[in-house]
Design a protein around this motif. Sequence first.
Motif, PDB file in Angstrom:
ATOM      1  N   THR A 139      44.456  56.439  43.291  1.00  0.00           N
ATOM      2  CA  THR A 139      45.201  55.458  42.506  1.00  0.00           C
ATOM      3  C   THR A 139      44.474  54.122  42.598  1.00  0.00           C
ATOM      4  O   THR A 139      44.019  53.739  43.673  1.00  0.00           O
ATOM      5  CB  THR A 139      46.629  55.268  43.047  1.00  0.00           C
ATOM      6  OG1 THR A 139      46.573  54.995  44.441  1.00  0.00           O
ATOM      7  CG2 THR A 139      47.472  56.506  42.831  1.00  0.00           C
ATOM      8  N   MET A 140      44.341  53.440  41.478  1.00  0.00           N
ATOM      9  CA  MET A 140      43.711  52.116  41.493  1.00  0.00           C
ATOM     10  C   MET A 140      44.233  51.241  40.368  1.00  0.00           C
ATOM     11  O   MET A 140      44.818  51.737  39.408  1.00  0.00           O
ATOM     12  CB  MET A 140      42.183  52.239  41.445  1.00  0.00           C
ATOM     13  CG  MET A 140      41.626  52.911  40.209  1.00  0.00           C
ATOM     14  SD  MET A 140      39.900  53.426  40.415  1.00  0.00           S
ATOM     15  CE  MET A 140      39.083  51.835  40.556  1.00  0.00           C
ATOM     16  N   ASP A 141      44.059  49.916  40.510  1.00  0.00           N
ATOM     17  CA  ASP A 141      44.554  48.981  39.508  1.00  0.00           C
ATOM     18  C   ASP A 141      43.659  48.942  38.275  1.00  0.00           C
ATOM     19  O   ASP A 141      42.485  49.292  38.327  1.00  0.00           O
ATOM     20  CB  ASP A 141      44.633  47.562  40.090  1.00  0.00           C
ATOM     21  CG  ASP A 141      45.772  47.415  41.077  1.00  0.00           C
ATOM     22  OD1 ASP A 141      46.523  48.387  41.258  1.00  0.00           O
ATOM     23  OD2 ASP A 141      45.900  46.318  41.653  1.00  0.00           O
ATOM     24  N   ALA A 142      44.253  48.445  37.193  1.00  0.00           N
ATOM     25  CA  ALA A 142      43.526  48.404  35.927  1.00  0.00           C
ATOM     26  C   ALA A 142      42.663  47.162  35.790  1.00  0.00           C
ATOM     27  O   ALA A 142      41.849  47.059  34.883  1.00  0.00           O
ATOM     28  CB  ALA A 142      44.529  48.448  34.775  1.00  0.00           C
ATOM     29  N   ASP A 143      42.836  46.199  36.698  1.00  0.00           N
ATOM     30  CA  ASP A 143      42.231  44.887  36.454  1.00  0.00           C
ATOM     31  C   ASP A 143      40.867  44.673  37.099  1.00  0.00           C
ATOM     32  O   ASP A 143      40.392  43.545  37.184  1.00  0.00           O
ATOM     33  CB  ASP A 143      43.201  43.794  36.911  1.00  0.00           C
ATOM     34  CG  ASP A 143      43.592  43.959  38.376  1.00  0.00           C
ATOM     35  OD1 ASP A 143      43.038  44.854  39.040  1.00  0.00           O
ATOM     36  OD2 ASP A 143      44.461  43.194  38.843  1.00  0.00           O
TER      37      ASP A 143
END
Length: 312
Positions: free
Chosen positions: A91-95
């Motif tokens: 899981t990782m952020d989009a930014d």
Amino acid sequence: MELSIIIPVFNEEDNIEIIFTSVKQQMEEKINISWELIFVDDGSKDGSWKKILGLSSLNTEIQALRFSRNFGHQYALKAGMDRARGKAVITMDADMQHPPALIEDLFLKWKEGFHIVNAIRMNTKGVGFGKKISSHFFYKIMNYLSDIRIEDGASDFRLVDRKVIEQFKEMNEYFLFLRGIISWIGFKTASIEYIADERYSGRSKYSLKKMLHFASDGIMGFSIKPLRLATLLGFVISTFAFAYIVYAIIAKFFLHNTLSGWASLLISILLIGGIQLLTIGIIGEYIGKIFIEIKKRPQYIISDKIENQTDS
Ligand code: UDP
Ligand code: MG
């Protein structure tokens, strides 16, 4: 399917293309296995879904879910994990704050045999002093008040094995706090460190209100220590009150100056009133959570899906 990468998206139209291309580049150049990328659009109001649609028609690695409204980051991650098919999930952020170059490090740790690999944030470029301090403080309080350990700087950038996912899918609690639940589930855990980059585009989607909710869900979702704290506080105040009664009797019979003491009277009333409100508040918070929890509502509602055909 070996690896699923989950990216929650809330108003990130200008980040979607770059995060996808960087992940794809990492996957193709460094890790040569079958993979999918699941975008979970958490009720974006900008052009995020359009961007995802456009990209997914050209890239079969992309799968996507769209929520009927904004449910929150944690629910977006849950939806992605419910949907994921990989033997491991990242899981990782989009930014772009979670560097895609670290995917390889997470993957290698998994290959070593770890079931959970947490990426721990050492430092964040361009993040204000206020956010740093509040985050540090949050982990201190969290670890003191709850019965599980979470490392300072923990983020929702991690890899988990299928074993963990299967356990996690069973958890239908409404107040989700992934850092806590994943640590609670257990299994072999490792961590790697990273320095978070600046946001590529847009502003943080965590408002102060969202952060406070997040903190309270984290603390109250994992322990009844705050309730115990209320009891302790009541005990301490009662002891003071009792000592004061003894003093008042002595003052009446031996010191003969009984008219003084208005100030202390007022203070003790206010203090006890305050403590009572505080403890009722804590109890109320728990009852409120029970109330919502027993409704057994779904954690999220999906309005659209993109299902690309892939080879497994
Ligand atoms: N996000 C989400 N729903 C929300 C808030 C955030 O899906 O209600 C996503 C957001 O698009 C991003 C990730 O969660 O991919 C982390 O959010 P953000 O970067 O705003 O948090 P910060 O890095 O400032 O803690
Ligand atoms: Mg961010």
